[in-house]
Design a protein around this motif. Structure first.
Motif, PDB file in Angstrom:
ATOM      1  N   GLU A  29       0.829  -1.195   0.000  1.00  0.00           N
ATOM      2  CA  GLU A  29       0.000   0.000   0.000  1.00  0.00           C
ATOM      3  C   GLU A  29       0.871   1.256   0.000  1.00  0.00           C
ATOM      4  O   GLU A  29       2.021   1.224   0.431  1.00  0.00           O
ATOM      5  CB  GLU A  29      -0.886   0.011   1.255  1.00  0.00           C
ATOM      6  N   PRO A  30       0.343   2.376  -0.456  1.00  0.00           N
ATOM      7  CA  PRO A  30       1.093   3.626  -0.347  1.00  0.00           C
ATOM      8  C   PRO A  30       1.419   3.904   1.115  1.00  0.00           C
ATOM      9  O   PRO A  30       0.714   3.452   2.005  1.00  0.00           O
ATOM     10  CB  PRO A  30       0.106   4.674  -0.900  1.00  0.00           C
ATOM     11  N   GLN A  31       2.484   4.668   1.343  1.00  0.00           N
ATOM     12  CA  GLN A  31       2.877   4.958   2.716  1.00  0.00           C
ATOM     13  C   GLN A  31       1.734   5.645   3.437  1.00  0.00           C
ATOM     14  O   GLN A  31       1.157   6.610   2.974  1.00  0.00           O
ATOM     15  CB  GLN A  31       4.111   5.850   2.731  1.00  0.00           C
ATOM     16  N   ALA A  32       1.404   5.125   4.601  1.00  0.00           N
ATOM     17  CA  ALA A  32       0.290   5.656   5.375  1.00  0.00           C
ATOM     18  C   ALA A  32       0.763   6.809   6.251  1.00  0.00           C
ATOM     19  O   ALA A  32       1.893   6.817   6.712  1.00  0.00           O
ATOM     20  CB  ALA A  32      -0.298   4.549   6.248  1.00  0.00           C
ATOM     21  N   PRO A  33      -0.120   7.780   6.520  1.00  0.00           N
ATOM     22  CA  PRO A  33       0.267   8.878   7.394  1.00  0.00           C
ATOM     23  C   PRO A  33       0.767   8.392   8.755  1.00  0.00           C
ATOM     24  O   PRO A  33       1.638   8.996   9.360  1.00  0.00           O
ATOM     25  CB  PRO A  33      -1.026   9.685   7.534  1.00  0.00           C
ATOM     26  N   ALA A  34       0.219   7.248   9.230  1.00  0.00           N
ATOM     27  CA  ALA A  34       0.597   6.745  10.544  1.00  0.00           C
ATOM     28  C   ALA A  34       2.048   6.280  10.583  1.00  0.00           C
ATOM     29  O   ALA A  34       2.592   6.039  11.647  1.00  0.00           O
ATOM     30  CB  ALA A  34      -0.328   5.606  10.952  1.00  0.00           C
ATOM     31  N   HIS A  95      -4.968  -5.656   4.344  1.00  0.00           N
ATOM     32  CA  HIS A  95      -4.157  -4.770   5.175  1.00  0.00           C
ATOM     33  C   HIS A  95      -4.895  -4.413   6.453  1.00  0.00           C
ATOM     34  O   HIS A  95      -6.110  -4.564   6.554  1.00  0.00           O
ATOM     35  CB  HIS A  95      -3.827  -3.489   4.404  1.00  0.00           C
ATOM     36  N   GLU A  96      -4.148  -3.915   7.414  1.00  0.00           N
ATOM     37  CA  GLU A  96      -4.773  -3.408   8.634  1.00  0.00           C
ATOM     38  C   GLU A  96      -5.688  -2.243   8.273  1.00  0.00           C
ATOM     39  O   GLU A  96      -5.379  -1.444   7.394  1.00  0.00           O
ATOM     40  CB  GLU A  96      -3.703  -2.940   9.612  1.00  0.00           C
ATOM     41  N   LYS A  97      -6.801  -2.124   8.967  1.00  0.00           N
ATOM     42  CA  LYS A  97      -7.760  -1.067   8.692  1.00  0.00           C
ATOM     43  C   LYS A  97      -7.784  -0.072   9.856  1.00  0.00           C
ATOM     44  O   LYS A  97      -7.750  -0.466  11.021  1.00  0.00           O
ATOM     45  CB  LYS A  97      -9.149  -1.666   8.462  1.00  0.00           C
ATOM     46  N   VAL A  98      -7.864   1.188   9.506  1.00  0.00           N
ATOM     47  CA  VAL A  98      -7.872   2.235  10.518  1.00  0.00           C
ATOM     48  C   VAL A  98      -9.191   2.197  11.288  1.00  0.00           C
ATOM     49  O   VAL A  98     -10.276   2.165  10.703  1.00  0.00           O
ATOM     50  CB  VAL A  98      -7.678   3.620   9.882  1.00  0.00           C
ATOM     51  N   ARG A  99      -9.073   2.200  12.594  1.00  0.00           N
ATOM     52  CA  ARG A  99     -10.257   2.290  13.457  1.00  0.00           C
ATOM     53  C   ARG A  99     -10.582   3.753  13.729  1.00  0.00           C
ATOM     54  O   ARG A  99     -11.731   4.179  13.627  1.00  0.00           O
ATOM     55  CB  ARG A  99     -10.010   1.556  14.772  1.00  0.00           C
ATOM     56  N   ALA A 100      -9.571   4.509  14.091  1.00  0.00           N
ATOM     57  CA  ALA A 100      -9.732   5.938  14.336  1.00  0.00           C
ATOM     58  C   ALA A 100      -8.354   6.579  14.334  1.00  0.00           C
ATOM     59  O   ALA A 100      -7.448   6.098  15.027  1.00  0.00           O
ATOM     60  CB  ALA A 100     -10.413   6.183  15.694  1.00  0.00           C
ATOM     61  N   ASN A 101      -8.195   7.631  13.543  1.00  0.00           N
ATOM     62  CA  ASN A 101      -6.945   8.364  13.467  1.00  0.00           C
ATOM     63  C   ASN A 101      -5.785   7.418  13.184  1.00  0.00           C
ATOM     64  O   ASN A 101      -5.656   6.891  12.091  1.00  0.00           O
ATOM     65  CB  ASN A 101      -6.726   9.180  14.751  1.00  0.00           C
ATOM     66  N   TYR A 105      -7.731  -1.577  13.739  1.00  0.00           N
ATOM     67  CA  TYR A 105      -8.373  -2.811  14.175  1.00  0.00           C
ATOM     68  C   TYR A 105      -7.333  -3.925  14.187  1.00  0.00           C
ATOM     69  O   TYR A 105      -6.373  -3.911  13.419  1.00  0.00           O
ATOM     70  CB  TYR A 105      -9.498  -3.205  13.216  1.00  0.00           C
ATOM     71  N   ARG A 106      -7.532  -4.894  15.057  1.00  0.00           N
ATOM     72  CA  ARG A 106      -6.664  -6.073  15.044  1.00  0.00           C
ATOM     73  C   ARG A 106      -6.802  -6.768  13.692  1.00  0.00           C
ATOM     74  O   ARG A 106      -7.914  -6.997  13.206  1.00  0.00           O
ATOM     75  CB  ARG A 106      -7.064  -7.023  16.179  1.00  0.00           C
ATOM     76  N   PHE A 107      -5.680  -7.108  13.081  1.00  0.00           N
ATOM     77  CA  PHE A 107      -5.721  -7.675  11.730  1.00  0.00           C
ATOM     78  C   PHE A 107      -6.204  -9.121  11.747  1.00  0.00           C
ATOM     79  O   PHE A 107      -5.822  -9.913  12.594  1.00  0.00           O
ATOM     80  CB  PHE A 107      -4.330  -7.618  11.090  1.00  0.00           C
ATOM     81  N   ARG A 108      -7.031  -9.413  10.759  1.00  0.00           N
ATOM     82  CA  ARG A 108      -7.499 -10.774  10.514  1.00  0.00           C
ATOM     83  C   ARG A 108      -7.268 -11.063   9.036  1.00  0.00           C
ATOM     84  O   ARG A 108      -7.736 -10.316   8.171  1.00  0.00           O
ATOM     85  CB  ARG A 108      -8.979 -10.879  10.863  1.00  0.00           C
ATOM     86  N   PRO A 109      -6.493 -12.100   8.687  1.00  0.00           N
ATOM     87  CA  PRO A 109      -6.135 -12.315   7.283  1.00  0.00           C
ATOM     88  C   PRO A 109      -7.340 -12.605   6.391  1.00  0.00           C
ATOM     89  O   PRO A 109      -8.383 -13.075   6.858  1.00  0.00           O
ATOM     90  CB  PRO A 109      -5.192 -13.528   7.331  1.00  0.00           C
ATOM     91  N   GLY A 110      -7.178 -12.314   5.102  1.00  0.00           N
ATOM     92  CA  GLY A 110      -8.208 -12.665   4.138  1.00  0.00           C
ATOM     93  C   GLY A 110      -8.448 -14.167   4.146  1.00  0.00           C
ATOM     94  O   GLY A 110      -7.511 -14.968   4.189  1.00  0.00           O
ATOM     95  N   THR A 111      -9.698 -14.563   4.101  1.00  0.00           N
ATOM     96  CA  THR A 111     -10.065 -15.972   4.248  1.00  0.00           C
ATOM     97  C   THR A 111      -9.422 -16.860   3.192  1.00  0.00           C
ATOM     98  O   THR A 111      -8.839 -17.906   3.510  1.00  0.00           O
ATOM     99  CB  THR A 111     -11.596 -16.111   4.212  1.00  0.00           C
ATOM    100  N   ASP A 112      -9.509 -16.484   1.931  1.00  0.00           N
ATOM    101  CA  ASP A 112      -8.978 -17.338   0.873  1.00  0.00           C
ATOM    102  C   ASP A 112      -7.459 -17.409   0.939  1.00  0.00           C
ATOM    103  O   ASP A 112      -6.866 -18.477   0.727  1.00  0.00           O
ATOM    104  CB  ASP A 112      -9.436 -16.835  -0.498  1.00  0.00           C
ATOM    105  N   PHE A 113      -6.815 -16.285   1.206  1.00  0.00           N
ATOM    106  CA  PHE A 113      -5.359 -16.275   1.353  1.00  0.00           C
ATOM    107  C   PHE A 113      -4.943 -17.220   2.488  1.00  0.00           C
ATOM    108  O   PHE A 113      -4.022 -18.030   2.329  1.00  0.00           O
ATOM    109  CB  PHE A 113      -4.871 -14.851   1.632  1.00  0.00           C
ATOM    110  N   TYR A 114      -5.618 -17.119   3.620  1.00  0.00           N
ATOM    111  CA  TYR A 114      -5.285 -17.992   4.742  1.00  0.00           C
ATOM    112  C   TYR A 114      -5.531 -19.456   4.386  1.00  0.00           C
ATOM    113  O   TYR A 114      -4.738 -20.342   4.724  1.00  0.00           O
ATOM    114  CB  TYR A 114      -6.091 -17.614   5.990  1.00  0.00           C
ATOM    115  N   TYR A 115      -6.628 -19.744   3.711  1.00  0.00           N
ATOM    116  CA  TYR A 115      -6.995 -21.111   3.327  1.00  0.00           C
ATOM    117  C   TYR A 115      -5.915 -21.763   2.481  1.00  0.00           C
ATOM    118  O   TYR A 115      -5.708 -22.976   2.534  1.00  0.00           O
ATOM    119  CB  TYR A 115      -8.313 -21.049   2.555  1.00  0.00           C
ATOM    120  N   LEU A 116      -5.178 -20.943   1.722  1.00  0.00           N
ATOM    121  CA  LEU A 116      -4.145 -21.459   0.823  1.00  0.00           C
ATOM    122  C   LEU A 116      -2.746 -21.461   1.433  1.00  0.00           C
ATOM    123  O   LEU A 116      -1.846 -22.123   0.917  1.00  0.00           O
ATOM    124  CB  LEU A 116      -4.113 -20.631  -0.463  1.00  0.00           C
ATOM    125  N   THR A 117      -2.540 -20.709   2.523  1.00  0.00           N
ATOM    126  CA  THR A 117      -1.184 -20.542   3.062  1.00  0.00           C
ATOM    127  C   THR A 117      -1.046 -20.799   4.554  1.00  0.00           C
ATOM    128  O   THR A 117       0.023 -21.190   5.015  1.00  0.00           O
ATOM    129  CB  THR A 117      -0.667 -19.116   2.793  1.00  0.00           C
TER     130      THR A 117
END
Length: 536
Positions: A29-34, A95-101, A105-117
């Motif tokens: 992803e592009p560099q995040a402000p955080a 990717h991790e998703k911003v909850r606020a500022n 949120y705690r990261f949870r992998p994509g289901t299909d990606f996890y299913y394969l790896t």
């Protein structure tokens, strides 16, 4: 044997960021402000940057063992490879998703990606690259781990090891996940740009990474076909998946018993939610979805998850919750409990009708039956019961497709697939799922309910405000089905005994030592275990 490609070299002192700055994130992803210093951070002087890079114990260099079930993940990649010969397949985890500022949120992998790896890290991308002789090379793009040789380990609050913990690294990821190759995420953009000339032979699992989606030309129906195939792969669970589901279901039962225990002191739905969440985090990854803790008339709101109402003795508590295990398979169980431990006559009448409809649905779960057959069986029982209660005038008229009057009180169908997602296999074709046939190895819920709104004048006043749902997780077997959650009491009698048993055990354990033996002797028998065997 394939050789892992090392991560890019780390910057030397001469290329370190200026004081108070950071290097770009190694991410798709592009560099995040955080990634920049936060407004409340102090800027490190150059002397500190230099000092922090000195005198660290060298990493051992020992590669980690293979992930548990590595052969299962590899077999799934092979099946995917065989379905799309000669094509490049790109599956991001997200990717991790911003909850606020600047909090996430705690990261949870994509289901299909996890299913394969089996990989749990954010930002990673799996690519299946076709080989000239057939088959594919598995390439896993992951975050490099430069260790203590790069100042970002303590200056980068988003990715830095001292901020969020270490990433596995490139060669370590290849060994851990048993893939043909692993490469640093800093090489991903260049790789994706190289696919632009082969758009007709590339498919992307869309919607997980905006950067990946932008770099590879939209494939339309071709991309959708990849998502569909992955969903339909997951329709049939293997033995390993069933074991993981059972672990989550058993933990969920303990969570329900925690809740029963808490009802002696709990005053609000939120308290109950917190009690169950504790079990989910202690024994699993998290809850599999937002828990529904609905007391009284809140139970008539299907997805009530505000969970901010009071608990009133004499009311029912509808608890719809599931532990998501460490391997991300989730349970999905609902029990409707009398808060004071006893059903009223009106509550009992509605509960037993819902129970009878669930039993009818169980009997309809067998290979070769339509997926919708359990729903039809349950709805017939509910409609006939509603007629006997004087709520529907004519069950047969209500059941006609052009009427469906029973839905005023039942609202939803009784089943959905279950697995890594609580509503699993959502991208499967309708003819393979909703309008398909049940097959051995499918895992689904059976969850009939009745919901009588407080202001519904078609319902006798004594039933208004009552909401009941009973939900269990089942696997289709060769001759019928097995109720995976069958040890969790379901009947009125067993639920009352279950609750009484939990409370009695707590009382006995809290009693002075001398009284414990007498209490144990006088203790009422525990609730009988519901039959969990195969239904034929």
């Amino acid at each position: 044997m394939a050789t892992s490609i090392p991560s890019s070299s780390v910057a030397s002192d001469s290329t370190q960021p200026a004081v108070g700055e950071q290097q770009s994130l190694v991410t798709s992803e592009p560099q995040a402000p955080a990634a920049k210093p936060a407004s409340h951070d102090s800027l490190p002087p150059q002397a500190l940057l230099d000092f922090m890079l000195e005198k660290w114990k060298p990493a051992s260099g020992k590669l980690p063992p293979k992930i548990k079930y590595a052969e299962s993940f590899k077999a799934r990649r092979k099946a995917l490879s065989q379905a799309f010969p000669g094509e490049t397949l790109v599956i991001p985890t997200g990717h991790e998703k911003v909850r606020a500022n600047d909090t996430y949120y705690r990261f949870r992998p994509g289901t299909d990606f996890y299913y394969l790896t089996g990989n749990m890290e954010a930002d990673c991308v799996l690519v299946l690259e076709p080989k000239e002789g057939g088959g594919h090379t598995d390439i896993l793009f992951v975050e490099p781990n430069p260790g203590r040789s790069d100042a970002t380990f303590f200056t980068d609050r988003v990715k830095g090891e001292l901020w969020v913990g270490p990433r596995l690294g490139v060669p370590e990821s290849r060994a851990r996940h048993d893939v043909d190759e692993a490469r640093g995420l800093d090489t991903l953009n260049t790789y994706l740009k190289g696919l632009k000339g082969s758009a007709k032979s590339t498919r992307v699992l869309r919607g997980h990474s905006a950067k990946v989606d932008a770099e590879v030309a939209e494939g339309g129906e071709r991309d959708k076909a990849l998502a569909t195939f992955l969903s339909e792969m997951r329709l049939i669970k293997d033995a390993q998946e069933l074991r993981e589901l059972q672990i989550s279901i058993d933990a969920t039962q303990r969570g329900f018993e925690d809740v029963i225990r808490s009802l002696k002191v709990a005053k609000t739905e939120r308290y109950v939610e917190g009690i169950f969440n504790l079990r989910a985090r202690v024994e699993g990854n998290d809850t599999g979805y937002n828990s529904i803790v609905a007391s009284g008339a809140h139970a008539c709101v299907l997805h009530w998850n505000r969970n901010d109402g009071p608990l009133v003795p004499g009311d029912l508590l509808l608890l719809d919750a599931g532990v998501e295990g460490h391997t991300l398979y989730t349970a999905d169980i609902t029990r409707t409990l009398p808060i004071n431990g006893r059903f009223s006559p009106e509550q009992k009448a509605i509960y037993e009708l819902v129970y009878a409809s669930q039993e009818a649905a169980f009997a309809a779960v067998k290979p070769g039956n339509d997926f919708m057959e359990p729903n039809r069986a349950a709805m017939r029982v509910l409609a006939e019961g509603l007629e006997k209660l004087g709520i529907l005038e004519d069950a047969e008229e209500a059941l006609k497709d052009e009427h469906q009057f029973y839905k005023r009180y039942s609202l939803h169908n009784v089943s959905h697939m279950l697995g890594l997602d609580v509503h699993d296999c959502a991208q499967a074709r309708q003819e393979a799922y909703k309008y398909g046939k049940l097959q051995a190895g499918m895992v689904l819920t059976v969850e009939p309910g009745l919901y009588f709104q407080k202001d519904d004048l078609t319902v006798p006043a004594r039933y208004r405000g009552i909401g009941v749902r009973i939900e269990d997780d089942i696997v289709v077997t060769a001759r019928g089905c097995k109720v995976l959650s069958g040890n969790i009491p379901r009947t009125v009698k067993d639920i009352e005994a279950w609750m009484s048993g939990v409370w009695s055990a707590d009382k006995a354990s809290a009693a002075p030592k001398g009284k414990k033996a007498a209490a144990k002797k006088a203790k009422a028998p525990a609730a009988k275990k519901a039959k969990a065997g195969k239904r034929k």
